[in-house]
Design an enzyme around this catalytic site. Structure first.
Site, PDB file in Angstrom:
ATOM      1  N   TYR A 339       0.141   3.081  15.501  1.00 53.61           N
ATOM      2  CA  TYR A 339       1.048   3.559  16.546  1.00 53.61           C
ATOM      3  C   TYR A 339       0.566   4.922  17.034  1.00 53.61           C
ATOM      4  O   TYR A 339       0.365   5.848  16.264  1.00 53.61           O
ATOM      5  CB  TYR A 339       2.452   3.673  15.945  1.00 53.61           C
ATOM      6  CG  TYR A 339       3.601   3.853  16.923  1.00 53.61           C
ATOM      7  CD1 TYR A 339       3.408   4.239  18.244  1.00 53.61           C
ATOM      8  CD2 TYR A 339       4.913   3.635  16.507  1.00 53.61           C
ATOM      9  CE1 TYR A 339       4.462   4.397  19.109  1.00 53.61           C
ATOM     10  CE2 TYR A 339       5.985   3.792  17.371  1.00 53.61           C
ATOM     11  CZ  TYR A 339       5.764   4.182  18.674  1.00 53.61           C
ATOM     12  OH  TYR A 339       6.814   4.351  19.531  1.00 53.61           O
ATOM     13  N   CYS A 340       0.369   5.042  18.335  1.00 51.96           N
ATOM     14  CA  CYS A 340       0.011   6.311  18.979  1.00 51.96           C
ATOM     15  C   CYS A 340      -1.280   6.872  18.369  1.00 51.96           C
ATOM     16  O   CYS A 340      -2.299   6.194  18.347  1.00 51.96           O
ATOM     17  CB  CYS A 340       1.168   7.294  18.866  1.00 51.96           C
ATOM     18  SG  CYS A 340       0.961   8.835  19.802  1.00 51.96           S
TER      19      CYS A 340
END
Length: 606
Positions: A339-340
């Protein structure tokens, strides 16, 4: 004056003025109320001052040091387009004159376009703004704001300088809104009268509490507690390193996929964004689909992580966790989610494994709003230059960057929604905070290792080295994204202001394995945390090749609701083999014993 029969008589000379003056005189109760409020305000300010002075006070260390002003680039003296400026000034004058005519003699001229803008703007939607003086105020503001932003295009600047100036101007314009000030917001004035000033005291309490915390609040203090009403999915911490804790969640089905799932959240926030309430938990959703789920809880940086680098997050973070799960369950590979920034790192991990001859360790990779090519990285990229990097080094203590700086930066990207909305609602109106789990998580900041953070901004945002074969190495191993053949699921948020979808799309230009790209409604967080039960938003898919994001959208099919079922279907088609959920599939029952209950202790450290 009344006659002997009790009937009111017309006031005699002078009586009308006396009566009017008496009507406007505050009563004794009113005077006592305002005196009491002034005393409360003085007491609050005094207590805050004492707390700030007392360095030994319990919370004195929480106050964040002042952050230097965001520096603007040295633009020199840009040569304006004189003709364009003259035209813009003439338009502003004409529209301003028309606006005044509309208010002085209604119906004499058509309503200005700012009237429609004002009605649609949430800041000015309350009926109190329709009062003539405040209506004029809001429309004048919108007119000037529009021309200020438009004037940027009349300056002879290069593209980056123009966008830098546009960003700064927009931030100024948003801050200057009449809705943000006590005396120019009719709702605030009305609330003060209604509450006899009590709203001012409540707002001051909120403001002083935030000043002491060094951070803008979005939710009430104590509304959420880890393990009680957020991050409640049952599990155990089964591994702890100086960098992370590994959590193994209890299965909810009798059988599970043979290939487990390891989730890597971003370490600039807490992992439980994917395990909020049970209804919003991506972790619980995956468990209910018959997937063995592990998640990494990164340690908030302190002095012990001062020398931590990108290499550590790849090898001693992601690869280490992958190997731990493989060894625990006796499986050759795992599915991985990044994530990210952890997605950016996962891309590097895949390139590292490809270069070391071990790509089979990851059966598939899912990327949540993750960038690998930073050539179109959005507004954050505008201010990643040498002066800004020097400024960040100045606010760091040498070991780590206080996470509240990052929170303030991300809030600034959506200043109207995440800053000024709360200034008005909680400071000026004195309203109580609303309990919203996602905003609680947003304010639960983590510190970042200074050495890693500086290198990340330079190597990725400024120099875009990850997409240049061999430009970056991890533990001496050169990285090449063009060698990554791992099947990938790439999710982007259509309104994402941190990882723009155009930037996320570029991963398709570098990986050579099969990729399923999904464009989700909403932004960086709400676009990811969107369970099917919410019935919100939509997503777009396109099974045909597309040269760019615009081409993808042009041929995309829209599906209402959450994209989670699409991901689950994609994942299960890659590995259909299932095994009983027993033995090492139960947290703490294998060779890695339970160290503590989920959500663990790293998530609680500040």
């Amino acid at each position: 004056m009344a006659d002997t029969h009790g009937q009111d008589l017309p006031p005699q000379d002078g009586e009308a003025g006396d009566a009017a003056a008496t009507a406007w005189m505050p009563s004794l109760a009113d005077m006592q109320q305002w005196t009491r409020l002034i005393g409360q305000a003085q007491q609050l300010i005094l207590e805050h001052s004492v707390a700030q002075e007392g360095s030994a006070a319990p919370f004195a260390g929480l106050a964040m040091p002042a952050m230097p002003q965001l520096g603007m680039p040295q633009l020199g003296v840009p040569q304006p387009d004189v003709e364009a400026i003259a035209k813009a000034q003439a338009e502003l004058f004409a529209q301003g004159l028309s606006l005044w005519q509309h208010f002085l003699t209604p119906g004499s001229v058509p309503p200005p376009k700012t009237a429609a803008l004002a009605e649609k703007d949430r800041r000015f939607a309350a009926p109190q703004w329709s009062l003539p003086i405040f209506d004029l105020m809001r429309q004048t503001y919108l007119l000037v704001a529009e021309h200020l932003l438009a004037s940027i295009d009349t300056l002879a600047l290069d593209a980056k300088q123009r966008e830098q100036l546009r960003f700064a101007t927009r931030a100024f314009v948003e801050a200057a809104s009449p809705s943000n000030f006590l005396l120019t917001n009719p709702q605030v004035l009305e609330r003060i009268v209604e509450t006899k000033g009590a709203s001012l005291i409540r707002g001051m309490e909120h403001l002083l509490r935030d000043l002491q915390r060094g951070q803008l609040s979005h939710v009430p203090e104590g509304a959420f507690e880890l393990g009680r009403n957020i991050a409640t999915t049952p599990g155990k911490v089964i591994r702890e390193t100086p960098l992370y804790q590994l959590i193994h969640y209890a299965p909810t089905t009798e059988e599970v996929l043979e290939t487990p799932l390891v989730i890597f959240p971003a370490w600039i926030n807490r992992f439980y964004v994917l395990d909020l309430t049970p209804e919003k938990s991506f972790v619980r959703y995956a468990l209910d689909r018959g997937i063995s789920v592990f998640i990494v809880s990164w340690k908030s940086a302190d002095d012990s992580l001062a020398e931590t680098t990108f290499d550590d997050y790849v090898v001693r973070g992601q690869v280490d966790a992958i190997d731990a799960v493989r060894d625990l369950l006796g499986v050759p590979s795992v599915h991985a989610i990044g994530y990210c920034v952890a997605g950016t790192t996962l891309a590097a991990t895949l390139a590292y494994l490809a270069a070391t001859g071990e790509p089979e360790k990851v059966a598939s990779a899912t990327f949540f709003t993750a960038q690998v090519d930073f050539s179109q990285a959005g507004e954050l990229k505008l201010f990643i230059d040498d002066p800004q990097l020097a400024m960040l080094g100045a606010v760091s203590d040498g070991s780590f960057l206080d996470g509240r700086y990052m929170a303030a930066t991300f809030n600034l990207l959506r200043g109207r929604d995440l800053i000024w909305n709360y200034v008005v609602d909680n400071y000026l109106l004195g309203n109580d905070y609303k309990a919203f789990d996602l905003l609680h998580w947003n304010g639960d900041t983590t510190n970042l290792p200074s050495r890693w953070h500086g290198a990340y901004l330079r190597d990725f945002y400024r120099d875009n080295k990850l997409v240049v074969p061999g430009a970056l190495s991890v533990d001496g191993v050169p990285l090449d994204l063009g060698k990554v053949e791992t099947p990938a699921y790439v999710q982007a948020g259509r309104e994402d202001h941190i990882a723009p979808p155009e930037s996320v799309w570029k991963i398709t230009d570098h990986f050579v394995g099969p990729i399923r790209f999904v464009l989700a409604g909403s932004g960086h967080t709400a676009g990811v945390v969107n369970p099917p039960s919410s019935g919100k938003y939509q997503y777009w898919t396109n099974d045909h090749p597309a040269p760019d994001l615009a081409g993808f959208i042009a041929g995309a099919q829209e599906t209402k609701g959450s994209w989670w079922p699409d991901w689950a279907q994609w994942l299960t088609t890659l590995s259909k083999q299932r095994v009983p959920a027993k033995g090492a599939r139960i947290p703490g029952e294998g060779k890695l014993p339970s160290l503590e209950d989920a959500p663990g202790s790293y998530v609680r450290t500040r």
